[in-house]
Design a protein around this motif. Structure first.
Motif, PDB file in Angstrom:
ATOM      1  N   ALA A  28      32.209  18.542  39.148  1.00  0.00           N
ATOM      2  CA  ALA A  28      32.102  19.996  39.040  1.00  0.00           C
ATOM      3  C   ALA A  28      33.111  20.575  40.025  1.00  0.00           C
ATOM      4  N   VAL A  29      34.030  21.379  39.527  1.00  0.00           N
ATOM      5  CA  VAL A  29      35.082  21.944  40.370  1.00  0.00           C
ATOM      6  C   VAL A  29      34.752  23.389  40.726  1.00  0.00           C
ATOM      7  N   ALA A  30      34.726  23.687  42.021  1.00  0.00           N
ATOM      8  CA  ALA A  30      34.554  25.065  42.476  1.00  0.00           C
ATOM      9  C   ALA A  30      35.852  25.807  42.149  1.00  0.00           C
ATOM     10  N   LEU A  48      39.520  13.834  33.082  1.00  0.00           N
ATOM     11  CA  LEU A  48      38.115  13.567  32.779  1.00  0.00           C
ATOM     12  C   LEU A  48      37.590  14.251  31.520  1.00  0.00           C
ATOM     13  N   GLY A  49      38.339  15.179  30.975  1.00  0.00           N
ATOM     14  CA  GLY A  49      37.899  15.851  29.754  1.00  0.00           C
ATOM     15  C   GLY A  49      36.577  16.564  29.934  1.00  0.00           C
ATOM     16  N   ASP A  50      35.628  16.326  29.030  1.00  0.00           N
ATOM     17  CA  ASP A  50      34.337  17.012  29.057  1.00  0.00           C
ATOM     18  C   ASP A  50      33.472  16.639  30.264  1.00  0.00           C
ATOM     19  N   LYS A  51      33.902  15.637  31.008  1.00  0.00           N
ATOM     20  CA  LYS A  51      33.162  15.253  32.216  1.00  0.00           C
ATOM     21  C   LYS A  51      33.592  16.101  33.419  1.00  0.00           C
ATOM     22  N   CYS A  52      34.380  17.117  33.138  1.00  0.00           N
ATOM     23  CA  CYS A  52      34.810  18.073  34.168  1.00  0.00           C
ATOM     24  C   CYS A  52      34.223  19.443  33.835  1.00  0.00           C
ATOM     25  N   LEU A  53      33.603  20.063  34.819  1.00  0.00           N
ATOM     26  CA  LEU A  53      32.981  21.380  34.659  1.00  0.00           C
ATOM     27  C   LEU A  53      33.519  22.330  35.715  1.00  0.00           C
ATOM     28  N   GLU A  75      38.914  29.414  29.032  1.00  0.00           N
ATOM     29  CA  GLU A  75      38.859  29.583  27.580  1.00  0.00           C
ATOM     30  C   GLU A  75      40.126  29.022  26.938  1.00  0.00           C
ATOM     31  N   LYS A  76      41.269  29.322  27.544  1.00  0.00           N
ATOM     32  CA  LYS A  76      42.554  28.857  27.019  1.00  0.00           C
ATOM     33  C   LYS A  76      42.649  27.334  27.043  1.00  0.00           C
ATOM     34  N   GLU A  77      42.147  26.722  28.123  1.00  0.00           N
ATOM     35  CA  GLU A  77      42.261  25.280  28.296  1.00  0.00           C
ATOM     36  C   GLU A  77      41.103  24.506  27.662  1.00  0.00           C
ATOM     37  N   GLY A  78      40.118  25.230  27.161  1.00  0.00           N
ATOM     38  CA  GLY A  78      38.976  24.559  26.561  1.00  0.00           C
ATOM     39  C   GLY A  78      38.098  23.853  27.581  1.00  0.00           C
ATOM     40  N   ILE A  79      37.979  24.456  28.762  1.00  0.00           N
ATOM     41  CA  ILE A  79      37.184  23.880  29.840  1.00  0.00           C
ATOM     42  C   ILE A  79      35.824  24.569  29.908  1.00  0.00           C
ATOM     43  N   ARG A  80      34.772  23.799  29.951  1.00  0.00           N
ATOM     44  CA  ARG A  80      33.429  24.389  30.075  1.00  0.00           C
ATOM     45  C   ARG A  80      33.320  25.081  31.425  1.00  0.00           C
ATOM     46  N   HIS A  81      32.826  26.301  31.401  1.00  0.00           N
ATOM     47  CA  HIS A  81      32.861  27.158  32.596  1.00  0.00           C
ATOM     48  C   HIS A  81      31.500  27.819  32.809  1.00  0.00           C
ATOM     49  N   ILE A  82      30.968  27.686  34.009  1.00  0.00           N
ATOM     50  CA  ILE A  82      29.703  28.307  34.377  1.00  0.00           C
ATOM     51  C   ILE A  82      29.939  29.253  35.553  1.00  0.00           C
TER      52      ILE A  82
END
Length: 274
Positions: A28-30, A48-53, A75-82
């Protein structure tokens, strides 16, 4: 990376970074949308692809423009974001702005990020400090150590200039973005931090950005504003003096000053060295 402008040494550091992130398995990246965390997140996601949040903290010390940039990038990079609420002003002791203010904030923030990471089944939490941060007073790094948060950029011995060069090769828009720190860092230690004054600083800095200044800070001392810009842009402050003064006073400042030393990282820490 094609047509690389980064040096061979910088590219080696980049490969070491990727290998280190790969070894984490998941992370999980701050993410603040700044130069460092954007580069770290992009690299972590590539590896890591989907294993990166990505996790972004929302608060009154984090400008809305930065939050919108963070959302747009993911959104542009397709990264899951919380996004997570992290209101520093509600943390006991924070508003009094002690010299360990950054520690108080980072400890609370990383505890929240770790909570999310564990729920998501992720192995690690990572943040974007780099080697240049080792040379300044950074109490927040104490919280990083205590909570076992990873610092991949420091682990790979990456400096800001390395990160900018590699970011340019990756096509990241942040490669030439101004360095940013939370708005609370604009207050002199011991001065009470309020939502109203954070808003004053935010509006003041946004005005200067809109006027085309690149690297800047508006430090607040009571109701006095101390403008820091790059030395070669000092004349530009005078050229726009009337507009700046008028706007700053509308924001709530009584006095508007220009720091003749210009922008420098951690200028509020200079009082600690006396």
């Amino acid at each position: 990376m094609s047509e690389a402008t980064a040096t061979k040494e910088q590219q080696i550091k980049y490969e070491n970074l990727k290998e280190y992130l790969r070894s984490l398995g998941s992370v999980a990246v701050a993410f603040s949308s700044g130069v460092d965390s954007t580069f770290l997140l992009k690299t972590a996601h590539d590896v890591l692809g989907d294993k990166c949040l990505a996790i972004t903290a929302m608060s009154c010390s984090f400008p809305k423009r930065e939050l919108e940039e963070a959302k747009a990038f993911c959104e542009k990079e397709g990264i899951r974001h919380i996004t997570v609420e992290s209101e520093e002003l509600e943390i006991e002791g924070f508003c009094q702005n002690p010299t360990n203010r950054c520690y108080i904030c980072k400890k609370e923030l990383f505890e929240k990020i770790w909570e999310i990471a564990r729920k998501e089944g992720l192995n690690a939490v990572a943040e974007g400090s780099n080697m240049d941060d080792n040379g300044d007073y950074r109490p927040g790094l104490q919280a990083v150590a205590e909570l076992e948060v990873k610092s991949p950029l420091r682990h790979s011995e990456l400096y800001k200039e390395d990160i900018r060069a590699l970011s340019k090769d990756l096509g990241l828009p942040t490669w030439e973005k101004q360095s940013f720190a939370c708005l609370s860092s604009r207050f002199v230690y011991g001065e009470t931090i309020t939502k109203e004054k954070l808003g004053m600083v935010d509006k003041a800095e946004q005005l200067l950005l809109d006027l085309g200044f690149h690297q800047l800070r508006v430090r607040i001392h009571g109701t006095l504003a101390r403008i820091e810009v790059l030395p070669d842009e000092l004349p530009k402050v005078l050229e726009n003096r009337e507009q700046i003064v008028k706007a700053f006073k509308e924001y709530g400042f009584t006095y508007v000053t220009m720091d003749l030393q210009g922008y420098r990282m951690g200028s509020m820490n200079e009082t600690l060295k006396k």
